[in-house]
Design an enzyme around this catalytic site. Sequence first.
Site, PDB file in Angstrom:
ATOM      1  N   ARG A 172       0.822  -1.223   0.000  1.00 51.89           N
ATOM      2  CA  ARG A 172       0.000   0.000   0.000  1.00 51.89           C
ATOM      3  C   ARG A 172       0.857   1.276   0.000  1.00 51.89           C
ATOM      4  NH1 ARG A 172      -3.282  -3.352  -0.930  1.00 51.89           N
ATOM      5  NH2 ARG A 172      -5.484  -3.337  -0.352  1.00 51.89           N
ATOM      6  N   SER A 243     -10.800   0.026   2.390  1.00 55.27           N
ATOM      7  CA  SER A 243     -10.095  -0.099   3.671  1.00 55.27           C
ATOM      8  C   SER A 243      -9.642   1.275   4.138  1.00 55.27           C
ATOM      9  CB  SER A 243      -8.859  -0.979   3.507  1.00 55.27           C
ATOM     10  OG  SER A 243      -9.219  -2.262   3.092  1.00 55.27           O
ATOM     11  N   GLU A 338      -5.011   4.636   5.539  1.00 54.90           N
ATOM     12  CA  GLU A 338      -4.515   4.199   4.224  1.00 54.90           C
ATOM     13  C   GLU A 338      -4.828   5.197   3.103  1.00 54.90           C
ATOM     14  OE1 GLU A 338      -4.697   2.554   0.443  1.00 54.90           O
ATOM     15  OE2 GLU A 338      -6.530   2.485   1.595  1.00 54.90           O
TER      16      GLU A 338
HETATM   17  N1  EPU Z   1     -12.044  -9.827   9.457  1.00 52.40           N
HETATM   18  C1  EPU Z   1     -12.613  -9.596  10.702  1.00 52.40           C
HETATM   19  N2  EPU Z   1     -13.650  -8.695  10.768  1.00 52.40           N
HETATM   20  C2  EPU Z   1     -14.151  -8.091   9.670  1.00 52.40           C
HETATM   21  C3  EPU Z   1     -13.569  -8.351   8.401  1.00 52.40           C
HETATM   22  C4  EPU Z   1     -12.507  -9.231   8.333  1.00 52.40           C
HETATM   23  O1  EPU Z   1     -12.190 -10.141  11.705  1.00 52.40           O
HETATM   24  O2  EPU Z   1     -15.077  -7.315   9.823  1.00 52.40           O
HETATM   25  C5  EPU Z   1     -10.899 -10.758   9.368  1.00 52.40           C
HETATM   26  C6  EPU Z   1     -11.308 -11.926   8.465  1.00 52.40           C
HETATM   27  O3  EPU Z   1     -11.613 -13.011   9.282  1.00 52.40           O
HETATM   28  C7  EPU Z   1     -10.105 -12.188   7.602  1.00 52.40           C
HETATM   29  C8  EPU Z   1      -9.199 -10.997   7.790  1.00 52.40           C
HETATM   30  O4  EPU Z   1      -9.819 -10.120   8.735  1.00 52.40           O
HETATM   31  O5  EPU Z   1      -9.430 -13.315   8.059  1.00 52.40           O
HETATM   32  C9  EPU Z   1      -8.912 -10.292   6.475  1.00 52.40           C
HETATM   33  O6  EPU Z   1     -10.138  -9.789   5.958  1.00 52.40           O
HETATM   34  P1  EPU Z   1     -10.324  -9.530   4.384  1.00 52.40           P
HETATM   35  O7  EPU Z   1      -9.996 -10.754   3.604  1.00 52.40           O
HETATM   36  O8  EPU Z   1     -11.663  -8.952   4.176  1.00 52.40           O
HETATM   37  O9  EPU Z   1      -9.195  -8.497   4.007  1.00 52.40           O
HETATM   38  P2  EPU Z   1      -8.587  -7.192   4.734  1.00 52.40           P
HETATM   39  O10 EPU Z   1      -7.240  -7.531   5.239  1.00 52.40           O
HETATM   40  O11 EPU Z   1      -9.548  -6.627   5.710  1.00 52.40           O
HETATM   41  C10 EPU Z   1      -7.361  -6.426   2.589  1.00 52.40           C
HETATM   42  C11 EPU Z   1      -7.227  -5.172   1.767  1.00 52.40           C
HETATM   43  C12 EPU Z   1      -8.472  -4.983   0.909  1.00 52.40           C
HETATM   44  C13 EPU Z   1      -8.595  -6.194  -0.005  1.00 52.40           C
HETATM   45  C14 EPU Z   1      -8.689  -7.462   0.860  1.00 52.40           C
HETATM   46  C15 EPU Z   1      -8.680  -8.718   0.043  1.00 52.40           C
HETATM   47  C16 EPU Z   1      -5.794  -3.675   3.026  1.00 52.40           C
HETATM   48  C17 EPU Z   1      -5.714  -2.425   3.828  1.00 52.40           C
HETATM   49  N3  EPU Z   1      -7.017  -4.022   2.619  1.00 52.40           N
HETATM   50  O12 EPU Z   1      -8.447  -6.224   3.484  1.00 52.40           O
HETATM   51  O13 EPU Z   1      -8.272  -3.838   0.099  1.00 52.40           O
HETATM   52  O14 EPU Z   1      -9.742  -6.100  -0.830  1.00 52.40           O
HETATM   53  O15 EPU Z   1      -7.544  -7.527   1.740  1.00 52.40           O
HETATM   54  O16 EPU Z   1      -7.394  -8.896  -0.474  1.00 52.40           O
HETATM   55  O17 EPU Z   1      -4.765  -4.302   2.762  1.00 52.40           O
HETATM   56  C18 EPU Z   1      -8.642  -1.498   0.021  1.00 52.40           C
HETATM   57  O18 EPU Z   1      -7.419  -1.361   0.034  1.00 52.40           O
HETATM   58  O19 EPU Z   1      -9.418  -0.507  -0.015  1.00 52.40           O
HETATM   59  C19 EPU Z   1      -9.208  -2.834   0.083  1.00 52.40           C
HETATM   60  C20 EPU Z   1     -10.521  -3.049   0.149  1.00 52.40           C
END
Ligand code: EPU
Length: 346
Positions: A172, A243, A338
């Site tokens: 990022r 995010s 971010e």
């Molecule tokens: N989780 C929770 N609570 C929630 C949502 C998720 O505990 O409300 C846990 C889930 O269990 C999961 C973990 O967090 O194991 C990761 O969640 P998710 O796969 O939704 O991904 P993220 O880490 O929250 C990142 C990116 C997203 C991208 C997704 C999928 C960043 C800052 N964000 O989110 O990017 O779509 O992975 O790869 O790295 C963005 O940058 O705007 C964005 C949406």
Amino acid sequence: MSQALSKDMQIKTSVDLKPYNSLAISAVAEYFCSVNDIDQLRNALIFAHNNNLQITPIGGGSNIIIASDLAGLVLHINLLGVEVISSDADAIKIRFAAGENWHSMVTYCLDNGWYGLENLALIPGDIGAAPIQNIGAYGVELCDFVYSVEVIERATGNLKKLSVADCEFGYRTSVFKQAAKDCYIITAVTLTLSKHPKTNTDYPSLRASIDSDHPSPQDIFQAVCHIRRNKLPDPKDIPNVGSFFKNPIVTKEVADRLAQDYPELPIYAYSQSQCKLAAAWLIEHCGFKGCRKGDVGVHSKQALVLVNYQGDGAAVLALAEEIQSKVLQIFAIELHVEPRIYGNLI
Ligand code: EPU
């Protein structure tokens, strides 16, 4: 009021930026201009220079927070065009002007049999913004495909071509957020894509949502669109910037300590000595998921997404600060915002 800068280009004053940002924040740009080609962009830079105005470039507005009215010139980058630079049996180099819409471009490439971008489907915004934060999703990052990034130097109006190494991409982040912050405006991005289907299903939630052992790029595209539509609010329906915080990078020692206290916290390997934590989990476990505070809130299906019902930049940032201090208090982890913040913080 508006002022003609050249035949088909106008500088307007006191423009409400609500239609130009995904958080739907109403804030006034002192001067505003949309540029359709490099000459117009240069003219706008000269206008800003001659009038001693600071410049705020915007693309799709999907990753910015407007904290206050903006002094100076807001430059809407509306450069369009797609051009094949080279093509052989294995790969294609394709150049996109900065104002092209990211998701339309992913679809266009997939339809033409140019593969790799499927995991990045449905990310809102324009191609010109993609290198700034090195967009990434479902195990894939933009930097995996970048051949070059074309920019115009704000101070001189000179065009430059940066290699992938020059861009200093990271999680990022890129040179455009660090050493070269505010130096350039991105005008085009050239990507190298494969003509052979290559799929990446390493990301756990993506793998879990695909039935086939040998998914096609189209299967990946469909699965990613399905996951995103289910979890992430469409900014057109509920204003948001995806995010709101980066997933924190911590040392292995810190991750081990947290894993002992919170065995369910998702922790991913990042480098030999560092791990990445799921910020969404930290926020959810501080009790913010689905909360509403006045005109802003946290999305009910993804705790990393802040939503704006009718608030202003200050309300969004106040909620962000509340979340940051609670996460710090409970887990001793700092969350970093971010998206880019434009305007003056109170
Ligand atoms: N989780 C929770 N609570 C929630 C949502 C998720 O505990 O409300 C846990 C889930 O269990 C999961 C973990 O967090 O194991 C990761 O969640 P998710 O796969 O939704 O991904 P993220 O880490 O929250 C990142 C990116 C997203 C991208 C997704 C999928 C960043 C800052 N964000 O989110 O990017 O779509 O992975 O790869 O790295 C963005 O940058 O705007 C964005 C949406």
